[in-house]
Structures are given as structure tokens and as C-alpha cells.
Write a protein that holds these residues in place. Structure first.
Motif, PDB file in Angstrom:
ATOM      1  N   MET A 171       0.861  -0.934   0.049  1.00 31.56           N
ATOM      2  CA  MET A 171      -0.328  -0.195  -0.066  1.00 31.56           C
ATOM      3  C   MET A 171       1.171   1.659  -0.018  1.00 31.56           C
ATOM      4  O   MET A 171       1.983   1.068   0.409  1.00 31.56           O
ATOM      5  CB  MET A 171      -0.971   0.418   1.130  1.00 31.56           C
ATOM      6  CG  MET A 171      -1.903  -0.976   1.182  1.00 31.56           C
ATOM      7  SD  MET A 171      -3.228  -0.572   2.278  1.00 31.56           S
ATOM      8  CE  MET A 171      -2.606  -1.174   3.934  1.00 31.56           C
ATOM      9  N   GLN A 172       0.760   2.078  -0.714  1.00 32.73           N
ATOM     10  CA  GLN A 172       1.179   3.495  -0.465  1.00 32.73           C
ATOM     11  C   GLN A 172       0.869   4.595   0.792  1.00 32.73           C
ATOM     12  O   GLN A 172      -0.130   4.208   1.447  1.00 32.73           O
ATOM     13  CB  GLN A 172       1.149   4.319  -2.363  1.00 32.73           C
ATOM     14  CG  GLN A 172       0.409   4.068  -3.261  1.00 32.73           C
ATOM     15  CD  GLN A 172       1.789   3.582  -3.537  1.00 32.73           C
ATOM     16  OE1 GLN A 172       3.575   4.354  -2.819  1.00 32.73           O
ATOM     17  NE2 GLN A 172       2.020   2.101  -3.893  1.00 32.73           N
ATOM     18  N   ASN A 173       1.539   5.300   0.708  1.00 31.55           N
ATOM     19  CA  ASN A 173       1.399   6.154   2.065  1.00 31.55           C
ATOM     20  C   ASN A 173       0.634   7.010   2.089  1.00 31.55           C
ATOM     21  O   ASN A 173      -0.130   7.782   3.090  1.00 31.55           O
ATOM     22  CB  ASN A 173       2.730   6.031   2.687  1.00 31.55           C
ATOM     23  CG  ASN A 173       3.187   7.028   2.222  1.00 31.55           C
ATOM     24  OD1 ASN A 173       3.060   7.855   0.665  1.00 31.55           O
ATOM     25  ND2 ASN A 173       5.092   7.714   2.628  1.00 31.55           N
ATOM     26  N   GLU A 174      -0.828   7.075   1.323  1.00 34.93           N
ATOM     27  CA  GLU A 174      -1.268   8.120   1.393  1.00 34.93           C
ATOM     28  C   GLU A 174      -2.228   7.677   2.210  1.00 34.93           C
ATOM     29  O   GLU A 174      -3.179   8.448   2.294  1.00 34.93           O
ATOM     30  CB  GLU A 174      -1.410   8.207   0.070  1.00 34.93           C
ATOM     31  CG  GLU A 174      -1.188   8.735  -1.412  1.00 34.93           C
ATOM     32  CD  GLU A 174      -1.891   9.037  -2.856  1.00 34.93           C
ATOM     33  OE1 GLU A 174      -2.828   9.427  -2.985  1.00 34.93           O
ATOM     34  OE2 GLU A 174      -1.105   7.999  -3.275  1.00 34.93           O
ATOM     35  N   LEU A 175      -2.347   6.090   2.528  1.00 35.29           N
ATOM     36  CA  LEU A 175      -3.699   5.979   3.720  1.00 35.29           C
ATOM     37  C   LEU A 175      -2.957   6.819   4.764  1.00 35.29           C
ATOM     38  O   LEU A 175      -2.313   5.076   5.897  1.00 35.29           O
ATOM     39  CB  LEU A 175      -3.776   4.308   3.435  1.00 35.29           C
ATOM     40  CG  LEU A 175      -4.227   4.361   2.151  1.00 35.29           C
ATOM     41  CD1 LEU A 175      -4.255   2.623   2.033  1.00 35.29           C
ATOM     42  CD2 LEU A 175      -5.242   4.970   1.854  1.00 35.29           C
ATOM     43  N   ILE A 176      -3.037   7.764   5.163  1.00 35.73           N
ATOM     44  CA  ILE A 176      -2.927   8.393   6.180  1.00 35.73           C
ATOM     45  C   ILE A 176      -2.979   7.885   7.735  1.00 35.73           C
ATOM     46  O   ILE A 176      -2.490   8.029   8.498  1.00 35.73           O
ATOM     47  CB  ILE A 176      -2.328  10.332   6.235  1.00 35.73           C
ATOM     48  CG1 ILE A 176      -1.719  10.093   7.159  1.00 35.73           C
ATOM     49  CG2 ILE A 176      -3.531  10.790   6.011  1.00 35.73           C
ATOM     50  CD1 ILE A 176      -1.013  11.921   6.717  1.00 35.73           C
ATOM     51  N   LEU A 177      -4.463   7.525   7.140  1.00 31.24           N
ATOM     52  CA  LEU A 177      -5.759   7.088   8.547  1.00 31.24           C
ATOM     53  C   LEU A 177      -4.552   5.467   9.037  1.00 31.24           C
ATOM     54  O   LEU A 177      -4.696   5.403  10.470  1.00 31.24           O
ATOM     55  CB  LEU A 177      -6.761   7.151   8.210  1.00 31.24           C
ATOM     56  CG  LEU A 177      -7.266   7.915   8.892  1.00 31.24           C
ATOM     57  CD1 LEU A 177      -8.089   8.682   7.967  1.00 31.24           C
ATOM     58  CD2 LEU A 177      -8.599   7.139   9.838  1.00 31.24           C
ATOM     59  N   ASN A 178      -4.530   5.314   8.144  1.00 38.48           N
ATOM     60  CA  ASN A 178      -3.452   3.571   8.639  1.00 38.48           C
ATOM     61  C   ASN A 178      -1.673   4.120   9.128  1.00 38.48           C
ATOM     62  O   ASN A 178      -1.936   2.307  10.598  1.00 38.48           O
ATOM     63  CB  ASN A 178      -3.663   2.665   7.379  1.00 38.48           C
ATOM     64  CG  ASN A 178      -3.215   1.327   7.480  1.00 38.48           C
ATOM     65  OD1 ASN A 178      -4.056   0.976   8.732  1.00 38.48           O
ATOM     66  ND2 ASN A 178      -2.143   0.916   7.069  1.00 38.48           N
ATOM     67  N   TYR A 179      -1.332   4.504   8.537  1.00 38.31           N
ATOM     68  CA  TYR A 179       0.096   4.202   9.147  1.00 38.31           C
ATOM     69  C   TYR A 179       0.320   5.466   9.622  1.00 38.31           C
ATOM     70  O   TYR A 179       1.417   5.755  10.928  1.00 38.31           O
ATOM     71  CB  TYR A 179       0.723   4.780   7.840  1.00 38.31           C
ATOM     72  CG  TYR A 179       1.677   5.967   7.198  1.00 38.31           C
ATOM     73  CD1 TYR A 179       2.517   6.421   7.756  1.00 38.31           C
ATOM     74  CD2 TYR A 179       0.514   6.714   5.891  1.00 38.31           C
ATOM     75  CE1 TYR A 179       3.128   7.895   7.364  1.00 38.31           C
ATOM     76  CE2 TYR A 179       0.600   7.275   5.242  1.00 38.31           C
ATOM     77  CZ  TYR A 179       1.205   8.568   6.129  1.00 38.31           C
ATOM     78  OH  TYR A 179       1.763   9.743   5.612  1.00 38.31           O
ATOM     79  N   ASP A 180      -0.305   6.726  10.227  1.00 29.86           N
ATOM     80  CA  ASP A 180       0.302   7.896  11.087  1.00 29.86           C
ATOM     81  C   ASP A 180      -1.406   8.212  11.878  1.00 29.86           C
ATOM     82  O   ASP A 180      -1.978   9.495  10.929  1.00 29.86           O
ATOM     83  CB  ASP A 180       0.561   9.260  10.073  1.00 29.86           C
ATOM     84  CG  ASP A 180       1.065   9.927  11.742  1.00 29.86           C
ATOM     85  OD1 ASP A 180       0.910   9.772  12.688  1.00 29.86           O
ATOM     86  OD2 ASP A 180       1.316  11.302  11.120  1.00 29.86           O
ATOM     87  N   PRO A 181      -2.089   7.421  12.276  1.00 28.48           N
ATOM     88  CA  PRO A 181      -3.768   7.857  12.867  1.00 28.48           C
ATOM     89  C   PRO A 181      -3.757   9.025  13.542  1.00 28.48           C
ATOM     90  O   PRO A 181      -4.857   9.486  14.020  1.00 28.48           O
ATOM     91  CB  PRO A 181      -4.097   6.321  13.301  1.00 28.48           C
ATOM     92  CG  PRO A 181      -3.244   5.774  13.590  1.00 28.48           C
ATOM     93  CD  PRO A 181      -1.709   5.969  12.887  1.00 28.48           C
ATOM     94  N   LYS A 182      -2.370   9.313  14.378  1.00 31.24           N
ATOM     95  CA  LYS A 182      -2.564  10.092  15.678  1.00 31.24           C
ATOM     96  C   LYS A 182      -2.454  11.623  14.468  1.00 31.24           C
ATOM     97  O   LYS A 182      -2.286  13.168  15.333  1.00 31.24           O
ATOM     98  CB  LYS A 182      -1.726  10.360  16.574  1.00 31.24           C
ATOM     99  CG  LYS A 182      -2.116   9.182  17.688  1.00 31.24           C
ATOM    100  CD  LYS A 182      -0.930   8.525  18.405  1.00 31.24           C
ATOM    101  CE  LYS A 182      -1.712   7.702  19.101  1.00 31.24           C
ATOM    102  NZ  LYS A 182      -0.998   7.117  20.268  1.00 31.24           N
TER     103      LYS A 182
END
Ligand SMILES: Nc1ncnc2c1ncn2[C@@H]1O[C@H](COP(=O)(O)OP(=O)(O)OP(=O)(O)O)[C@@H](O)[C@H]1O
Ligand SMILES: [Mg+2]
Length: 223
Positions: A1-12
Motif C-alpha cells: 500500500m502507498q503511504n497515502e493511507l495516512i489514517l492507517n500509518y499515522d492515525p494521530k
């Protein structure tokens, strides 16, 4: 997955918090009727529709809803890229088949719990015709029964394309994305008017600021 899924990789992060607020607002945006099918659209290309659609889908999934993200930008959609997959078959292919029998073949589970996706499929010569077909109506009513929330990522409206206007009449509600400091207010107003003309249910406008250089994420929600 690309890191555009910010809710997944940086939920804070701030943007994750903002997208969760958008989710909450959408959950409460209609008192009488639960909003289950939501179209994300905008006036122009590049305002952040796909970014907001994918992250909003993650936000709904993270709060325990069974969610499907459908890429109905069947000309240029890139959700397959965001989810790190090849654009194999998808919506456009399904709409040429028997929908009720075959729709499950086009839905893929993601690594995120509760979240599945349907990619756009091969670009067909007649996207508007496919989206306006009886088959698409049937599909949307089936998906609505199968999922708590269905989020549709779509094409921009100002390209004089009818794709998103057609879709707007088939869903429970529409969210307009506007890029802060970039989208002229006249463009947002024209989009709003086009949607009102087809009697779409506009849920709100998201002001999105895409500053990928500084990773300074920012967003607002207006109703
Ligand atoms: N709030 C944001 N923070 C950081 N990056 C963002 C944000 N919004 C959008 N982007 C980035 O800006 C680029 C364009 O966004 P996106 O593809 O979501 O726009 P779009 O409206 O879907 O475009 P199109 O009309 O071409 O489909 C992407 O690289 C996306 O990751
Ligand atoms: Mg897009």
C-alpha cells in the motif's frame, strides 16, 4: 500500500483527526435516514478526492463499519495504486456482466480490517453510459444491502463530464472536495449548482490543502 493511507500509518496526525471528524459529521448528517452510500467529488482534477475517499473509507472501517470503497472514476481512477494493486478488473468490467451473479468477483479485501475495495477496471469507450445503466443502479442497491457504508471515489465535475452527476443521483449523499487556496470559489459554486440541478443531496464541502512538500496536512469540514 502507498503511504497515502495516512489514517492507517499515522492515525494521530492532524489530517487523520480531521478525517475522523468528517466521518462523525457524515454519520450525523441526516437524522431521518441513515447515509450509507456517499459520493466524493470535486470541481477540478487534483483537489484530493481520491485521498479523502480512501482515508474516509479507512476511518469508517476503523470505527467498526463494514466498508466498501468503489472507484467510479472509470476513466482515470487510481485507487488500485493507492492500495498497491494492479488495476486488474473492476467496476467497468462488472457493468458488462450480470451484476448480481458476479459482483463478488470484483471486490477485494484490503489489509485493513472491515475494508474492501472495487477498482475502476479497464477504461471503456462509454463510461457515462455504463454509470447511467440499470445495471449500475442494481449494483448500488445490492452493495447498500451488503455493506454498512459504501464510499464512491469519482471524477471531477468541471471536465464537462456527466459521470459524477449521474452517480450523484444514485447515492444517498455527496461530499464536495475543494482545494484550499487553489479552487476558485466560482468553480465550487458551479459544481454545487450542477449537483443541485440534478437534485443531488449535498452533505457538505471539505476544504483540503494538499501540501505534499512539507507534509503539512490540513483539512476542514463545512456543512
Ligand atoms: N490533504 C492532503 N495531504 C497530503 N497530500 C494530499 C492531500 N490531499 C491530496 N493529496 C495528494 O495530492 C495528490 C492529488 O490528490 P488526489 O489524487 O486525491 O486528487 P483527485 O481529486 O482525486 O485527482 P483526480 O481529479 O485526478 O482524480 C495526490 O498525490 C494526493 O496524495
Ligand atoms: Mg482521483
Amino acid at each position: 500500500m502507498q503511504n497515502e493511507l495516512i489514517l492507517n500509518y499515522d492515525p494521530k496526525s492532524t489530517i487523520s483527526e480531521t478525517i475522523r471528524t468528517l466521518r462523525t459529521n457524515l454519520q450525523f448528517s441526516s437524522v431521518d435516514k441513515k447515509i450509507r452510500t456517499i459520493l466524493i467529488t470535486s470541481s477540478m482534477p487534483g483537489e484530493g478526492k481520491s485521498f479523502i475517499a480512501s482515508n474516509l473509507a479507512v476511518a469508517f472501517a476503523q470505527s467498526g463499519n463494514k466498508v466498501l470503497l468503489v472507484d467510479c472514476d472509470i476513466r482515470k481512477g487510481r485507487q488500485h495504486y493507492i492500495f498497491g494493486s494492479h488495476n486488474q478488473k473492476g467496476l467497468s468490467n462488472l457493468l458488462l456482466e450480470k451484476v448480481a451473479e458476479n459482483y463478488k468477483n470484483y471486490i477485494k479485501k484490503t489489509k485493513i480490517e472491515n475494508l474492501s475495495v472495487m477498482f475502476r477496471g479497464v477504461t471503456p469507450p462509454n463510461p457515462s453510459e455504463l454509470l447511467g445503466s440499470e445495471k449500475n443502479k442494481t449494483l448500488i442497491s445490492i452493495l447498500k444491502e451488503q455493506y454498512d457504508v459504501v464510499i464512491f471515489d469519482s471524477a471531477p465535475i468541471s471536465d464537462s463530464l456527466t459521470d459524477s452527476l449521474i452517480m450523484s443521483t444514485l447515492v444517498d449523499g455527496v461530499v464536495i472536495v475543494a482545494a484550499q487556496k487553489k479552487t476558485p470559489i466560482s468553480a465550487v459554486n458551479a459544481t454545487k449548482k450542477s449537483l443541485q440541478n440534478v437534485k443531488a443531496n449535498i452533505l457538505g464541502i471539505v476544504l483540503n490543502q494538499a501540501d505534499t512538500q512539507s507534509r503539512n496536512y490540513y483539512g476542514h469540514y463545512y456543512e
